[in-house]
Design an enzyme around this catalytic site. Structure first.
Site, mmCIF file in Angstrom:
data_model
loop_
_atom_site.group_PDB
_atom_site.id
_atom_site.type_symbol
_atom_site.label_atom_id
_atom_site.label_comp_id
_atom_site.label_asym_id
_atom_site.label_seq_id
_atom_site.Cartn_x
_atom_site.Cartn_y
_atom_site.Cartn_z
ATOM 1 N N CYS A 116 0.839 -1.203 0.000
ATOM 2 C CA CYS A 116 0.000 0.000 0.000
ATOM 3 C C CYS A 116 0.873 1.252 0.000
ATOM 4 O O CYS A 116 1.460 1.607 1.024
ATOM 5 C CB CYS A 116 -0.915 -0.028 1.230
ATOM 6 S SG CYS A 116 -1.919 1.452 1.391
ATOM 7 N N CYS A 169 -0.459 4.120 2.206
ATOM 8 C CA CYS A 169 -0.221 3.923 3.642
ATOM 9 C C CYS A 169 1.254 4.157 3.992
ATOM 10 O O CYS A 169 1.567 4.781 4.999
ATOM 11 C CB CYS A 169 -0.566 2.503 4.085
ATOM 12 S SG CYS A 169 -2.057 1.832 3.377
ATOM 13 N N ASP A 170 2.163 3.610 3.177
ATOM 14 C CA ASP A 170 3.568 3.536 3.590
ATOM 15 C C ASP A 170 4.534 4.391 2.791
ATOM 16 O O ASP A 170 5.701 4.518 3.178
ATOM 17 C CB ASP A 170 4.034 2.063 3.507
ATOM 18 C CG ASP A 170 3.216 1.159 4.419
ATOM 19 O OD1 ASP A 170 2.776 1.635 5.480
ATOM 20 O OD2 ASP A 170 3.005 -0.013 4.063
#
Ligand code: NAP
Length: 320
Positions: free
Chosen positions: A136, A139-140
């Site tokens: 992701c 997200c990261d």
């Protein structure tokens, strides 16, 4: 039919969508049970750091899962640690057969079983999850500001995410197993024009190497058998995602990729059966979206329960 086994709302899956649905269902005074065979939180629980859930600048996925769970339990949500084996649509009730043989009946069912990113299955992938291996970019990606990363995959997702990451990382090595991309032409053109993206076609990842700080490089091999190592600190794998649609009963409409088609209430084409979060076709698979789906589906389910109890069979509000 034993009345203990009759619920207003049965929720299948205890990720952010299911737990949020549980909170809203309890607040609507519905007799509700949530069935989850693993740890509450689903995929959210394995995220090391979540930085895009509103209200939390940086929260560990496990901690956020615990907060969702604590919140749902505070309202008295019944949670059954069981595996759901099958869903049977019905006229008065829909039913959920558990792996232990017990059948639960619900005026409504909210399906929230989540989805799974496909994995490469190479050495170092599982070991470095949350230490440089990610599925992701939203997200990261932020953790790799100014650092070199690899992106694996040749579909629309991989190319879109490579472009997203090129705004953050120092360079992006895009690795695809075939000599042509599956992704659309416009995305391919944008990739070709981005000076920070190095394309490695006809190439596979054979190993993800790490040191004490996390991922340090990836070993790659091309179709001619030539091998090399790329220094990267993160590897983002986008080789497909599948909805966990194993329990979706026959008759429920899904798109070609196996995502359930719903209306604005998250209701499927079978009245009283809702699909939320990563199971349903929608624009973004995010925790906040799954939680919002939980809210919408529970409010709509509560309304459907009232209608069903009043003798109306379906969305079209026809009396039985
Ligand atoms: P996808 O289209 O299925 O592409 C998966 C990619 O991963 C393919 O290039 C595939 O290679 C590769 N792959 C699969 N297994 C692999 C393995 N074991 N090792 C290495 N590579 C592997 O998945 P997606 O990109 O997530 O897209 C899913 C769907 O959503 C598609 O229909 C896509 O068009 C759609 N989507 C659309 C948009 C958009 O319109 N903006 C954005 C994102 C996604 P091969 O090509 O060799 O099979």
């Amino acid at each position: 039919m034993h009345s203990d086994n009759i619920y207003d709302i049965i929720i299948v899956g205890g990720g952010p969508g299911g737990l949020s649905a549980g909170i809203y269902a309890m607040r609507a005074a519905m007799k509700t049970v949530l069935i989850e065979n693993g740890a509450p939180g689903g995929q959210m629980a394995i995220n090391k750091a979540i930085e895009n859930y509103p209200g939390f600048i940086d929260v560990n996925g496990f901690e956020l899962s615990e907060k969702f769970l604590e919140h749902a339990k505070w309202y008295g949500l019944e949670i059954l640690q069981q595996e759901a084996a099958a869903i049977e649509p019905g006229i008065e009730f829909h039913s959920v057969r558990l792996a232990n043989g017990i059948t639960l009946n619900g005026y409504t069912i909210i399906l929230a079983p989540g989805g799974l990113s496909r994995t490469l299955g190479v050495p170092g992938e599982v070991e470095n999850l949350g230490r440089g291996v990610s599925y992701c970019a939203t997200c990261d990606g932020f953790f790799f500001r100014g650092k070199p990363v690899a992106v694996v995959g040749g579909g629309d997702t991989a190319l879109e995410e490579a472009l997203y990451l090129s705004n953050i990382a120092s360079e992006v090595h895009l690795i695809h197993r075939r000599s042509e991309f599956r992704a659309g032409r416009i995305l391919q053109q944008r990739i070709g024009m981005d000076p920070k993206i190095n394309v490695n076609l006809d190439t596979v990842v054979t190993n993800i190497n790490s040191n004490a700080n996390g991922v340090s490089s990836v070993a790659i091999k091309n179709g001619q058998g030539s091998e090399k190592e790329l220094h990267v600190e993160g590897i983002f794998i986008f080789i497909g995602f599948s909805a966990n649609n194993r329990l979706v009963p026959k008759g429920i409409k899904m798109n070609a990729n196996g995502y359930v088609l719903t209306d604005e209430k998250c209701e499927s084409n079978i009245c009283g059966i809702f699909a939320i979060g990563d199971l349903r076709e929608k624009y973004a698979n995010q925790i906040v979206v799954a939680a919002a789906d939980g809210c919408i589906s529970a409010l709509a389910a509560a309304r459907a329960v009232e209608m069903r109890k009043a003798g109306f069979t379906a969305c079209k509000m026809q009396r039985r």
